[in-house]
Write a protein that holds these residues in place. Structure first.
Motif, PDB file in Angstrom:
ATOM      1  N   GLY A  26     -13.377  19.247 -46.433  1.00 16.38           N
ATOM      2  CA  GLY A  26     -13.651  20.502 -47.104  1.00 16.38           C
ATOM      3  C   GLY A  26     -14.260  20.308 -48.463  1.00 16.38           C
ATOM      4  O   GLY A  26     -14.184  19.245 -49.068  1.00 16.38           O
ATOM      5  N   ARG A  27     -14.900  21.392 -48.950  1.00 16.75           N
ATOM      6  CA  ARG A  27     -15.478  21.381 -50.278  1.00 16.75           C
ATOM      7  C   ARG A  27     -14.772  22.435 -51.100  1.00 16.75           C
ATOM      8  O   ARG A  27     -14.529  23.540 -50.627  1.00 16.75           O
ATOM      9  CB  ARG A  27     -16.966  21.674 -50.195  1.00 16.75           C
ATOM     10  N   LYS A  70     -12.829  28.353 -54.223  1.00 12.61           N
ATOM     11  CA  LYS A  70     -13.286  28.650 -52.872  1.00 12.61           C
ATOM     12  C   LYS A  70     -13.296  27.357 -52.073  1.00 12.61           C
ATOM     13  O   LYS A  70     -13.867  26.346 -52.509  1.00 12.61           O
ATOM     14  CB  LYS A  70     -14.698  29.251 -52.919  1.00 12.61           C
ATOM     15  N   VAL A  71     -12.705  27.380 -50.913  1.00 12.66           N
ATOM     16  CA  VAL A  71     -12.593  26.187 -50.076  1.00 12.66           C
ATOM     17  C   VAL A  71     -13.363  26.390 -48.787  1.00 12.66           C
ATOM     18  O   VAL A  71     -13.132  27.364 -48.064  1.00 12.66           O
ATOM     19  CB  VAL A  71     -11.123  25.869 -49.767  1.00 12.66           C
ATOM     20  N   SER A  72     -14.264  25.479 -48.487  1.00 16.56           N
ATOM     21  CA  SER A  72     -15.063  25.590 -47.260  1.00 16.56           C
ATOM     22  C   SER A  72     -14.445  24.696 -46.190  1.00 16.56           C
ATOM     23  O   SER A  72     -14.990  23.657 -45.834  1.00 16.56           O
ATOM     24  CB  SER A  72     -16.507  25.188 -47.523  1.00 16.56           C
ATOM     25  N   ASP A  73     -13.315  25.146 -45.692  1.00 14.28           N
ATOM     26  CA  ASP A  73     -12.610  24.377 -44.668  1.00 14.28           C
ATOM     27  C   ASP A  73     -11.867  25.375 -43.796  1.00 14.28           C
ATOM     28  O   ASP A  73     -11.045  26.147 -44.297  1.00 14.28           O
ATOM     29  CB  ASP A  73     -11.624  23.393 -45.319  1.00 14.28           C
ATOM     30  N   ARG A  74     -12.147  25.342 -42.506  1.00 12.35           N
ATOM     31  CA  ARG A  74     -11.525  26.314 -41.604  1.00 12.35           C
ATOM     32  C   ARG A  74     -10.021  26.127 -41.483  1.00 12.35           C
ATOM     33  O   ARG A  74      -9.321  27.019 -41.026  1.00 12.35           O
ATOM     34  CB  ARG A  74     -12.187  26.252 -40.236  1.00 12.35           C
ATOM     35  N   LYS A 119      -9.472  34.481 -46.736  1.00 14.62           N
ATOM     36  CA  LYS A 119     -10.737  34.342 -47.461  1.00 14.62           C
ATOM     37  C   LYS A 119     -10.975  32.918 -47.956  1.00 14.62           C
ATOM     38  O   LYS A 119     -11.976  32.647 -48.621  1.00 14.62           O
ATOM     39  CB  LYS A 119     -10.760  35.293 -48.668  1.00 14.62           C
ATOM     40  N   ASN A 120     -10.041  32.012 -47.651  1.00 15.42           N
ATOM     41  CA  ASN A 120     -10.144  30.624 -48.142  1.00 15.42           C
ATOM     42  C   ASN A 120     -10.235  30.558 -49.668  1.00 15.42           C
ATOM     43  O   ASN A 120     -11.038  29.796 -50.225  1.00 15.42           O
ATOM     44  CB  ASN A 120     -11.371  29.910 -47.523  1.00 15.42           C
TER      45      ASN A 120
END
Length: 132
Positions: free
Chosen positions: A2-3, A23-27, A76-77
């Motif tokens: 994740g980022r 904000k985390v870009s990880d499902r 919303k991560n």
């Protein structure tokens, strides 16, 4: 992997408030304990707050307890840090971090580590400057 991207930092007067976001870009965000850390000028990185994957458990450093609130919106991560009554010594770069993905019910409900070594993924940080 994740980022993590922090936002919301800036210049604030002592005694005022600021809210940071991450904000985390990880499902699988909802399976990771999350934390906030900070590093002031000439200081080591220090723990600020952590929250369990479920959001049900929060822990804070003694220095921020009662003034800061960590929260998360799993749908919303997003991770937040509401900071009230800031003081000059809290000028620092603030980092959000994600611990390893967890699976058991107990861990998802309660795990909120304090040690930096427990965290695998880190954002680049956002600068918070508290002025007099």
């Amino acid at each position: 992997q994740g980022r993590l991207v922090e936002s919301g930092g800036g210049l604030v007067q002592a005694g005022n408030s600021l809210t940071l976001s991450c904000k985390v870009s990880d499902r699988s965000f909802s399976s990771h304990p999350m934390g906030w850390f900070r590093q002031g000028p000439g200081k080591e990185r220090e723990f600020v707050a952590a929250i369990s994957p479920s959001g049900l458990r929060e822990i804070y450093s003694d220095s921020v307890k009662g003034r800061f609130t960590i929260s998360r919106e799993n749908i919303k991560n997003l991770l937040y840090l509401q900071m009230n009554n800031l003081n000059l010594e809290e000028t620092a770069v603030y980092f959000c971090a994600a611990s390893r993905r967890l699976a058991t019910i107990t861990e998802l409900l309660n795990a909120a580590p304090k040690a930096p070594s427990e965290y695998e993924y880190w954002g680049q940080g956002t600068q918070v400057t508290v002025s007099s």
